[in-house]
Design a protein around this motif. Structure first.
Motif, short mmCIF file in Angstrom:
data_model
loop_
_atom_site.label_atom_id
_atom_site.label_comp_id
_atom_site.label_asym_id
_atom_site.label_seq_id
_atom_site.Cartn_x
_atom_site.Cartn_y
_atom_site.Cartn_z
N THR A 26 0.81 -1.21 0.00
CA THR A 26 0.00 0.00 0.00
C THR A 26 0.85 1.27 0.00
OG1 THR A 26 -0.14 -0.08 2.43
CG2 THR A 26 -1.92 -1.12 1.17
N LYS A 27 2.17 1.13 0.15
CA LYS A 27 3.05 2.29 0.15
C LYS A 27 3.03 2.91 -1.24
CE LYS A 27 7.65 3.77 1.57
NZ LYS A 27 8.96 3.32 2.07
N LYS A 28 2.66 4.17 -1.30
CA LYS A 28 2.48 4.84 -2.58
C LYS A 28 3.81 5.31 -3.16
CE LYS A 28 -0.35 8.37 -4.83
NZ LYS A 28 -1.34 9.46 -4.61
N SER A 29 4.01 5.04 -4.47
CA SER A 29 5.20 5.50 -5.15
C SER A 29 5.12 7.00 -5.38
CB SER A 29 5.33 4.78 -6.49
OG SER A 29 6.42 5.26 -7.23
N ARG A 30 6.23 7.71 -5.17
CA ARG A 30 6.26 9.16 -5.35
C ARG A 30 6.01 9.52 -6.81
NH1 ARG A 30 11.85 11.16 -2.96
NH2 ARG A 30 11.09 13.14 -3.79
N PHE A 31 6.61 8.77 -7.70
CA PHE A 31 6.44 9.00 -9.14
C PHE A 31 6.99 7.79 -9.89
CE2 PHE A 31 10.46 11.04 -7.94
CZ PHE A 31 11.37 10.49 -8.84
N LYS A 32 6.72 7.75 -11.18
CA LYS A 32 7.23 6.67 -12.02
C LYS A 32 8.21 7.25 -13.03
CE LYS A 32 4.77 3.27 -13.49
NZ LYS A 32 3.77 2.46 -14.23
N ALA A 33 9.34 6.57 -13.18
CA ALA A 33 10.38 7.01 -14.11
C ALA A 33 10.58 5.95 -15.19
CB ALA A 33 11.69 7.26 -13.38
#
Length: 258
Positions: A26-33
């Protein structure tokens, strides 16, 4: 009694592991690269050093990173998943018409940021491909002319100390081994120069010089936040704390919305 204690311990451990796994899921990713990299040629060593460094940065900083080694899959659908596109030593040719148009729209519309390294300014006619005029404009209207094939060290001077990309970067720093591309003109009049190389510090000295020689810049004429970093040939760069700070700063700055 011992069996009861063991059972309770196992139940507690199972519960703890489930909670821990759930927290990770459930830990949300800050952004996708999205990273476009070269999987061959004389830049392969740099790629092999860059990938573990990028993977560790992604893990430590809670963002997601995916890799592609050619432009065949680049289209609108793919790019809209990512907040930053990292062009890791990949040239601006061999792209299909669809991939070029998708990338141009991504940058022109500000759909995500961009960080380009080294080979991204290999602009001209290569391997039967015409020069990508839009990409040349993106890089400040330049065309590749020459490079130092036997390498040279050089001192890089920071010109814009207040830009977020330069946070924690000393006023001058040494790059031990680089090819130092030259172009048909300096991109300065069309871009915001963040750093340049002092050609008088080349060791060994070289006749292959261009005078005003920017090596880190951003182009504010495009909607996407973007940074070009010329240095990106030698794998030893990932042992240079100043370089890794510059690259880390660039990724985080480009990934953030304007």
């Amino acid at each position: 009694m011992k069996n009861l204690i063991l059972l309770v311990s196992l139940l507690f451990l199972n519960c703890f592991l489930q909670v821990d796994c759930l927290a990770q899921k459930t830990k949300k990713s800050r952004f996708k690269a999205l990273v476009l990299y070269e999987n061959g040629g004389h830049h392969l060593a740099f790629t092999k050093a860059a990938k573990p460094w990028l993977n560790k940065l992604a893990t430590d900083s809670s963002f997601t990173i995916d890799y592609i080694e050619n432009t065949k899959t680049i289209n609108e659908k793919l790019l809209k998943q990512y907040q930053v596109f990292i062009q890791l030593d990949y040239p601006p040719y061999t792209w299909s018409e669809e991939s070029m148009q998708a990338f141009q729209n991504y940058i022109n519309s500000g759909k995500g940021g961009w960080v380009g390294l080294h080979h991204a300014t290999l602009l001209g006619e290569f391997d039967g491909y015409p020069m990508w005029k839009w990409f040349s404009d993106f890089m400040g209207g330049i065309r590749f002319v020459n490079y130092i094939p036997d390498f040279a060290s050089g001192k890089v001077h920071v010109e814009d100390k207040l830009h977020p990309v330069m946070k924690g970067i000393p006023a001058d720093f040494l790059v031990q081994k680089e090819e130092w591309y030259t172009y048909d003109k300096s991109p300065r009049e069309n871009v915001q120069v963040l750093a340049s190389v002092d050609e008088s510090t080349y060791e060994p000295d070289s006749k292959i010089k261009m005078g005003d020689h920017p090596v880190v810049w951003t182009n504010d004429h495009f909607a996407s936040k973007n940074v070009y970093i010329f240095m990106g040939h030698a794998p030893e760069l990932f042992e240079n704390e100043v370089y890794t700070t510059l690259l880390r700063n660039s990724i985080f700055w480009a990934a953030a919305k304007r």
